[in-house]
Motif scaffolding. Structure first.
Motif, PDB file in Angstrom:
ATOM      1  N   ILE A   1      10.662  31.173  16.896  1.00 27.50           N
ATOM      2  CA  ILE A   1      10.027  31.851  15.755  1.00 27.50           C
ATOM      3  C   ILE A   1      10.992  31.913  14.571  1.00 27.50           C
ATOM      4  CG2 ILE A   1       9.152  34.069  14.895  1.00 27.50           C
ATOM      5  CD1 ILE A   1       8.000  34.541  17.739  1.00 27.50           C
ATOM      6  N   ILE A   2      12.213  32.340  14.834  1.00 26.04           N
ATOM      7  CA  ILE A   2      13.195  32.473  13.755  1.00 26.04           C
ATOM      8  C   ILE A   2      13.505  31.108  13.146  1.00 26.04           C
ATOM      9  CG2 ILE A   2      15.590  33.122  13.217  1.00 26.04           C
ATOM     10  CD1 ILE A   2      15.213  35.467  15.217  1.00 26.04           C
ATOM     11  N   SER A   3      13.600  30.075  13.977  1.00 24.59           N
ATOM     12  CA  SER A   3      13.842  28.720  13.467  1.00 24.59           C
ATOM     13  C   SER A   3      12.693  28.252  12.584  1.00 24.59           C
ATOM     14  CB  SER A   3      14.037  27.734  14.620  1.00 24.59           C
ATOM     15  OG  SER A   3      15.218  28.022  15.311  1.00 24.59           O
ATOM     16  N   ALA A   4      11.458  28.513  13.014  1.00 17.39           N
ATOM     17  CA  ALA A   4      10.283  28.124  12.215  1.00 17.39           C
ATOM     18  C   ALA A   4      10.279  28.859  10.882  1.00 17.39           C
ATOM     19  CB  ALA A   4       9.000  28.414  12.986  1.00 17.39           C
ATOM     20  N   GLU A   5      10.608  30.142  10.899  1.00 19.28           N
ATOM     21  CA  GLU A   5      10.662  30.918   9.656  1.00 19.28           C
ATOM     22  C   GLU A   5      11.753  30.384   8.730  1.00 19.28           C
ATOM     23  OE1 GLU A   5       8.436  33.571   8.690  1.00 19.28           O
ATOM     24  OE2 GLU A   5       7.479  32.372  10.258  1.00 19.28           O
ATOM     25  N   GLU A   6      12.875  30.024   9.316  1.00 15.85           N
ATOM     26  CA  GLU A   6      13.986  29.490   8.529  1.00 15.85           C
ATOM     27  C   GLU A   6      13.620  28.118   7.942  1.00 15.85           C
ATOM     28  OE1 GLU A   6      18.772  29.642   9.008  1.00 15.85           O
ATOM     29  OE2 GLU A   6      17.636  29.021  10.772  1.00 15.85           O
ATOM     30  N   GLU A   7      13.020  27.249   8.746  1.00 17.86           N
ATOM     31  CA  GLU A   7      12.611  25.918   8.282  1.00 17.86           C
ATOM     32  C   GLU A   7      11.616  26.011   7.125  1.00 17.86           C
ATOM     33  OE1 GLU A   7      11.130  23.594  11.567  1.00 17.86           O
ATOM     34  OE2 GLU A   7      12.984  23.929  12.705  1.00 17.86           O
ATOM     35  N   ASN A   8      10.756  27.011   7.169  1.00 21.67           N
ATOM     36  CA  ASN A   8       9.750  27.194   6.123  1.00 21.67           C
ATOM     37  C   ASN A   8      10.219  28.112   4.997  1.00 21.67           C
ATOM     38  OD1 ASN A   8       7.300  25.648   7.033  1.00 21.67           O
ATOM     39  ND2 ASN A   8       7.739  26.815   8.882  1.00 21.67           N
ATOM     40  N   LYS A   9      11.518  28.397   4.996  1.00 24.77           N
ATOM     41  CA  LYS A   9      12.157  29.203   3.939  1.00 24.77           C
ATOM     42  C   LYS A   9      11.491  30.572   3.766  1.00 24.77           C
ATOM     43  CE  LYS A   9      13.885  25.144   1.488  1.00 24.77           C
ATOM     44  NZ  LYS A   9      14.560  24.689   2.638  1.00 24.77           N
ATOM     45  N   ARG A  10      11.199  31.187   4.921  1.00 21.97           N
ATOM     46  CA  ARG A  10      10.577  32.515   4.893  1.00 21.97           C
ATOM     47  C   ARG A  10      11.507  33.609   5.428  1.00 21.97           C
ATOM     48  NH1 ARG A  10       5.628  29.581   6.910  1.00 21.97           N
ATOM     49  NH2 ARG A  10       6.372  30.178   8.964  1.00 21.97           N
ATOM     50  N   ILE A  11      12.787  33.321   5.535  1.00 22.56           N
ATOM     51  CA  ILE A  11      13.747  34.341   5.959  1.00 22.56           C
ATOM     52  C   ILE A  11      14.246  35.046   4.701  1.00 22.56           C
ATOM     53  CG2 ILE A  11      16.006  34.788   7.012  1.00 22.56           C
ATOM     54  CD1 ILE A  11      14.081  33.988   9.135  1.00 22.56           C
ATOM     55  N   PRO A  12      13.956  36.330   4.547  1.00 26.68           N
ATOM     56  CA  PRO A  12      14.401  37.034   3.338  1.00 26.68           C
ATOM     57  C   PRO A  12      15.906  37.282   3.353  1.00 26.68           C
ATOM     58  CG  PRO A  12      13.306  38.548   4.831  1.00 26.68           C
ATOM     59  CD  PRO A  12      13.168  37.185   5.433  1.00 26.68           C
ATOM     60  N   ASP A  13      16.486  37.352   2.177  1.00 32.08           N
ATOM     61  CA  ASP A  13      17.909  37.655   2.029  1.00 32.08           C
ATOM     62  C   ASP A  13      18.051  39.176   1.929  1.00 32.08           C
ATOM     63  OD1 ASP A  13      20.552  37.998   1.366  1.00 32.08           O
ATOM     64  OD2 ASP A  13      20.480  36.782  -0.454  1.00 32.08           O
ATOM     65  N   LEU A  14      18.500  39.767   3.008  1.00 30.77           N
ATOM     66  CA  LEU A  14      18.690  41.223   3.040  1.00 30.77           C
ATOM     67  C   LEU A  14      20.153  41.571   3.325  1.00 30.77           C
ATOM     68  CD1 LEU A  14      15.472  42.210   5.037  1.00 30.77           C
ATOM     69  CD2 LEU A  14      15.837  42.330   2.566  1.00 30.77           C
ATOM     70  N   LYS A  15      21.049  40.734   2.816  1.00 32.08           N
ATOM     71  CA  LYS A  15      22.482  40.961   3.063  1.00 32.08           C
ATOM     72  C   LYS A  15      22.893  42.346   2.594  1.00 32.08           C
ATOM     73  CE  LYS A  15      23.938  36.158   2.856  1.00 32.08           C
ATOM     74  NZ  LYS A  15      22.630  35.584   2.558  1.00 32.08           N
ATOM     75  N   GLY A  16      23.560  43.058   3.498  1.00 24.93           N
ATOM     76  CA  GLY A  16      24.072  44.373   3.160  1.00 24.93           C
ATOM     77  C   GLY A  16      23.061  45.507   3.232  1.00 24.93           C
ATOM     78  N   VAL A  17      21.831  45.213   3.600  1.00 25.11           N
ATOM     79  CA  VAL A  17      20.807  46.258   3.700  1.00 25.11           C
ATOM     80  C   VAL A  17      20.922  46.930   5.062  1.00 25.11           C
ATOM     81  CG1 VAL A  17      18.330  46.746   3.735  1.00 25.11           C
ATOM     82  CG2 VAL A  17      19.252  45.040   2.138  1.00 25.11           C
ATOM     83  N   LYS A  18      20.991  48.243   5.054  1.00 21.50           N
ATOM     84  CA  LYS A  18      21.010  49.020   6.296  1.00 21.50           C
ATOM     85  C   LYS A  18      19.566  49.399   6.617  1.00 21.50           C
ATOM     86  CE  LYS A  18      23.420  52.758   8.624  1.00 21.50           C
ATOM     87  NZ  LYS A  18      24.435  53.798   8.478  1.00 21.50           N
ATOM     88  N   VAL A  19      19.118  49.054   7.820  1.00 25.14           N
ATOM     89  CA  VAL A  19      17.720  49.228   8.206  1.00 25.14           C
ATOM     90  C   VAL A  19      17.577  50.342   9.239  1.00 25.14           C
ATOM     91  CG1 VAL A  19      15.699  48.089   9.205  1.00 25.14           C
ATOM     92  CG2 VAL A  19      17.265  46.784   7.745  1.00 25.14           C
ATOM     93  N   TYR A  20      16.570  51.187   9.014  1.00 27.05           N
ATOM     94  CA  TYR A  20      16.170  52.222   9.968  1.00 27.05           C
ATOM     95  C   TYR A  20      14.711  51.942  10.344  1.00 27.05           C
ATOM     96  CZ  TYR A  20      20.197  55.021   8.477  1.00 27.05           C
ATOM     97  OH  TYR A  20      21.463  55.476   8.195  1.00 27.05           O
ATOM     98  N   VAL A  21      14.388  52.048  11.630  1.00 24.16           N
ATOM     99  CA  VAL A  21      13.017  51.841  12.096  1.00 24.16           C
ATOM    100  C   VAL A  21      12.555  53.090  12.827  1.00 24.16           C
ATOM    101  CG1 VAL A  21      11.551  50.545  13.692  1.00 24.16           C
ATOM    102  CG2 VAL A  21      13.225  49.343  12.297  1.00 24.16           C
ATOM    103  N   THR A  22      11.389  53.600  12.423  1.00 19.55           N
ATOM    104  CA  THR A  22      10.773  54.705  13.134  1.00 19.55           C
ATOM    105  C   THR A  22       9.303  54.359  13.382  1.00 19.55           C
ATOM    106  OG1 THR A  22      10.327  57.086  13.157  1.00 19.55           O
ATOM    107  CG2 THR A  22      10.246  55.999  11.019  1.00 19.55           C
ATOM    108  N   GLY A  23       8.823  54.695  14.570  1.00 18.31           N
ATOM    109  CA  GLY A  23       7.436  54.407  14.925  1.00 18.31           C
ATOM    110  C   GLY A  23       7.299  53.235  15.876  1.00 18.31           C
ATOM    111  N   ALA A  24       8.412  52.620  16.269  1.00 20.33           N
ATOM    112  CA  ALA A  24       8.366  51.445  17.140  1.00 20.33           C
ATOM    113  C   ALA A  24       7.788  51.812  18.506  1.00 20.33           C
ATOM    114  CB  ALA A  24       9.765  50.862  17.311  1.00 20.33           C
ATOM    115  N   ILE A  25       6.738  51.082  18.889  1.00 18.05           N
ATOM    116  CA  ILE A  25       6.114  51.293  20.199  1.00 18.05           C
ATOM    117  C   ILE A  25       5.651  49.942  20.731  1.00 18.05           C
ATOM    118  CG2 ILE A  25       5.327  53.660  19.750  1.00 18.05           C
ATOM    119  CD1 ILE A  25       2.527  52.455  19.231  1.00 18.05           C
ATOM    120  N   ALA A  26       5.269  49.915  21.977  1.00 20.95           N
ATOM    121  CA  ALA A  26       4.662  48.729  22.584  1.00 20.95           C
ATOM    122  C   ALA A  26       3.916  49.199  23.828  1.00 20.95           C
ATOM    123  CB  ALA A  26       5.725  47.696  22.925  1.00 20.95           C
ATOM    124  N   GLY A  27       3.151  48.311  24.405  1.00 25.01           N
ATOM    125  CA  GLY A  27       2.326  48.684  25.556  1.00 25.01           C
ATOM    126  C   GLY A  27       3.110  49.137  26.776  1.00 25.01           C
TER     127      GLY A  27
END
Length: 152
Positions: free
Chosen positions: A89-115
């Motif tokens: 998936i990541i390779s396909a996104e990279e090949e299609n130039k869909r990987i965003p440049d988020l260098k230096g961004v600190k990410v917080y995730v809340t609400g993550a769930i799965a079955g």
């Protein structure tokens, strides 16, 4: 030693911040407010443009989502996110130039769930690798169903 006004401000600020996080978490978990299509990768491309538009010392991104990508290309509820599939998936996104440049961004995730726990850890593993490819910083303690710590 803090002045009484500063002490009062800090106390009020922390109360409001904690209240906001509580409301956000309840909103995310409310089934009636659930959004059934979640294009997280597309949203991250928008985040790239926002961060590029504003020159800021600290770059923080809070994602309030179940983190189950549900778009035309990927449906994480149906995907078996093995290490091989994640790389694909990541390779396909990279090949299609869909990987965003988020260098230096600190990410917080809340609400993550799965079955189930296996799916949860697969999805979490995907996002760790994806964010790393984007140049963002997503640490283990900042990903989960609840936002345990927010120190920005």
């Amino acid at each position: 030693f803090q002045k009484p006004e500063k002490k009062l401000f800090n106390k009020r600020f922390h109360f409001l911040k904690d209240s906001l996080l509580t409301v956000a978490e309840k909103t995310i978990k409310d089934y009636h407010r659930k959004i059934f299509k979640t294009e997280i990768m597309g949203a991250l491309q928008t985040a790239e443009r926002v961060f590029m538009s504003y020159d800021q010392h600290r770059k923080v991104l809070v994602i309030m989502s179940d983190m189950l990508e549900d778009s035309k290309l990927y449906r994480f509820t149906k995907e078996n996110l093995t290490d091989t599939r994640i790389t694909s998936i990541i390779s396909a996104e990279e090949e299609n130039k869909r990987i965003p440049d988020l260098k230096g961004v600190k990410v917080y995730v809340t609400g993550a769930i799965a079955g189930n726990s296996q799916k949860y850890f697969q999805v979490r593993n995907f996002w760790y690798k994806y964010m790393e490819k984007c140049g963002a910083v997503l640490s283990h303690e900042n990903y989960g169903s609840n936002l345990i710590r927010f120190d920005e």
